[in-house]
Design an enzyme around this catalytic site. Structure first.
Site, PDB file in Angstrom:
ATOM      1  N   SER A 145    -116.158  10.127  87.173  1.00 55.19           N
ATOM      2  CA  SER A 145    -116.849   9.737  88.414  1.00 55.19           C
ATOM      3  C   SER A 145    -115.827   9.784  89.541  1.00 55.19           C
ATOM      4  CB  SER A 145    -117.387   8.307  88.264  1.00 55.19           C
ATOM      5  OG  SER A 145    -117.694   7.755  89.517  1.00 55.19           O
ATOM      6  N   TYR A 158    -116.729  -0.491  85.510  1.00 55.64           N
ATOM      7  CA  TYR A 158    -117.068   0.942  85.566  1.00 55.64           C
ATOM      8  C   TYR A 158    -115.878   1.753  86.095  1.00 55.64           C
ATOM      9  CZ  TYR A 158    -119.869   5.122  86.836  1.00 55.64           C
ATOM     10  OH  TYR A 158    -120.383   6.392  86.965  1.00 55.64           O
TER      11      TYR A 158
HETATM   12  P1  NAD Z   1    -128.546   8.322  83.674  1.00 52.84           P
HETATM   13  O1  NAD Z   1    -128.729   6.855  83.626  1.00 52.84           O
HETATM   14  O2  NAD Z   1    -129.653   9.178  84.143  1.00 52.84           O
HETATM   15  O3  NAD Z   1    -128.090   8.876  82.263  1.00 52.84           O
HETATM   16  C1  NAD Z   1    -127.159   8.216  81.456  1.00 52.84           C
HETATM   17  C2  NAD Z   1    -127.442   8.574  80.034  1.00 52.84           C
HETATM   18  O4  NAD Z   1    -126.522   7.883  79.180  1.00 52.84           O
HETATM   19  C3  NAD Z   1    -128.856   8.137  79.622  1.00 52.84           C
HETATM   20  O5  NAD Z   1    -129.466   9.197  78.924  1.00 52.84           O
HETATM   21  C4  NAD Z   1    -128.602   6.958  78.703  1.00 52.84           C
HETATM   22  O6  NAD Z   1    -129.573   6.770  77.711  1.00 52.84           O
HETATM   23  C5  NAD Z   1    -127.265   7.364  78.091  1.00 52.84           C
HETATM   24  N1  NAD Z   1    -126.604   6.247  77.439  1.00 52.84           N
HETATM   25  C6  NAD Z   1    -126.341   5.018  77.940  1.00 52.84           C
HETATM   26  N2  NAD Z   1    -125.774   4.247  76.988  1.00 52.84           N
HETATM   27  C7  NAD Z   1    -125.682   5.007  75.863  1.00 52.84           C
HETATM   28  C8  NAD Z   1    -125.190   4.795  74.560  1.00 52.84           C
HETATM   29  N3  NAD Z   1    -124.667   3.612  74.182  1.00 52.84           N
HETATM   30  N4  NAD Z   1    -125.247   5.807  73.662  1.00 52.84           N
HETATM   31  C9  NAD Z   1    -125.791   6.992  74.005  1.00 52.84           C
HETATM   32  N5  NAD Z   1    -126.260   7.261  75.239  1.00 52.84           N
HETATM   33  C10 NAD Z   1    -126.210   6.275  76.147  1.00 52.84           C
HETATM   34  O7  NAD Z   1    -127.251   8.555  84.563  1.00 52.84           O
HETATM   35  P2  NAD Z   1    -126.526   9.893  85.046  1.00 52.84           P
HETATM   36  O8  NAD Z   1    -126.353   9.777  86.482  1.00 52.84           O
HETATM   37  O9  NAD Z   1    -127.165  11.090  84.492  1.00 52.84           O
HETATM   38  O10 NAD Z   1    -125.099   9.657  84.385  1.00 52.84           O
HETATM   39  C11 NAD Z   1    -124.478  10.571  83.502  1.00 52.84           C
HETATM   40  C12 NAD Z   1    -122.977  10.381  83.581  1.00 52.84           C
HETATM   41  O11 NAD Z   1    -122.536  10.736  84.896  1.00 52.84           O
HETATM   42  C13 NAD Z   1    -122.516   8.941  83.360  1.00 52.84           C
HETATM   43  O12 NAD Z   1    -121.313   8.956  82.617  1.00 52.84           O
HETATM   44  C14 NAD Z   1    -122.272   8.440  84.762  1.00 52.84           C
HETATM   45  O13 NAD Z   1    -121.320   7.400  84.797  1.00 52.84           O
HETATM   46  C15 NAD Z   1    -121.755   9.698  85.419  1.00 52.84           C
HETATM   47  N6  NAD Z   1    -121.854   9.691  86.875  1.00 52.84           N
HETATM   48  C16 NAD Z   1    -123.062   9.675  87.500  1.00 52.84           C
HETATM   49  C17 NAD Z   1    -123.102   9.673  88.892  1.00 52.84           C
HETATM   50  C18 NAD Z   1    -124.393   9.668  89.663  1.00 52.84           C
HETATM   51  O14 NAD Z   1    -124.361   9.493  90.884  1.00 52.84           O
HETATM   52  N7  NAD Z   1    -125.535   9.851  89.045  1.00 52.84           N
HETATM   53  C19 NAD Z   1    -121.921   9.672  89.616  1.00 52.84           C
HETATM   54  C20 NAD Z   1    -120.716   9.676  88.948  1.00 52.84           C
HETATM   55  C21 NAD Z   1    -120.698   9.694  87.571  1.00 52.84           C
END
Ligand code: NAD
Length: 261
Positions: A145, A158
């Protein structure tokens, strides 16, 4: 198109929605075989499998908790059983809890670290062992991130986890480079996914986040998937240990725009 990815096998954690889902669909466009991990959203994972199969690719949906060894072992086993091996492992699963740091419970802290950081270690360990035991190579992509770099008050767990992922990526990239294994990090900025659904449903919060991005646009999950497919492919064959920021310039300090400061 990245022809070398044809028929390669990928595991994607947290693939039922958001960024992981977009990566699964993007990999399938390259005719890769995909293990889509889900934690609770079976319908979302199955919908991705159905869409991939409809378009001539192949995928399976596997329920697993990435913060456990049994969970990540089940994902590797599914790749071997269904598709005969493993080429790319994407540690994408993540979650966040917002709490002032003096109030976060140990249980909440351990949960965030367990999924976002220990889960990355466990997934990487599984992939590395498979490639080393089978005299094969492959590559790992970790989803970090912008908060591996930008401090984020009330989200200390986080930011700590993502900072840990950065140094973990760099360390193991160095450790396994002589074996031909690449390890890279993607650092998304603000992306329109379920993790941000509540925040972005509020127009003023959406506009506030947008104002922090020099490109003045919230990213789409597909923007991150396009970076992931390149990193996975042979076109990135000389790239390891790096973080690719997919953030519309968020880490460039938008507050200094137009000579302010
Ligand atoms: P999201 O909430 O749509 O998806 C997250 C996924 O992780 C979900 O499918 C959830 O079920 C899964 N998950 C959570 N806990 C879990 C576990 N214990 N075992 C297996 N799966 C698990 O969020 P996203 O935005 O798609 O996030 C994906 C990645 O990108 C994450 O690591 C998040 O930190 C990172 N990220 C997202 C953003 C953003 O703005 N969306 C920004 C920076 C980083």
């Amino acid at each position: 198109m990245f022809n070398d990815l044809n028929k390669k096998v990928a595991v994607i954690t947290g693939g039922s929605k958001g960024i992981g889902n977009a990566i699964a669909l993007r990999f399938a466009q390259e005719k890769m075989n995909v293990v889509i991990n889900y934690h609770s959203d079976e319908a979302g994972a199955q919908a991705a499998v159905d869409e991939i199969r409809k378009n001539g690719g192949d995928a399976v949906a596997i329920k697993a908790d990435v913060s456990t060894e049994t969970g990540v072992k089940a994902l590797l086993q599914a790749a071997i059983d269904n598709f005969g091996g493993l080429d790319v492992w994407v540690n994408n699963a993540g979650m966040e809890i917002q709490t002032p740091t003096h109030q976060i419970t140990l249980e909440e802290w351990n949960k965030v670290i367990g999924i976002n950081m220990t889960g990355v270690f466990l997934g990487a360990k599984e992939a590395l062992n498979y490639w080393l035991d089978n005299d094969r190579t492959g590559n790992i992509i970790n989803m970090s991130s912008v908060h591996q770099q930008i401090p984020w008050p009330t989200f200390a767990s986080y930011a700590t986890a993502k900072g840990g992922v950065k140094l973990f990526t760099e360390t193991i990239a160095m450790e396994y480079a002589p074996k031909g294994i690449r390890v890279n990090n993607i650092a998304p900025g603000a992306i329109n996914t379920p993790i941000n659904a509540k925040k972005f449903a509020d127009k003023s919060q959406y506009a506030e986040t947008q104002s922090m991005i020099p490109m003045q646009k919230i990213g789409d999950p597909e923007d991150v998937a396009d970076a992931a497919v390149w990193l996975a492919s042979n076109q990135a064959k000389y790239v390891t240990g790096t973080t690719l920021f997919v953030d519309g310039g968020m880490t460039l300090y938008a507050a200094f725009q137009d000579g302010k400061g």
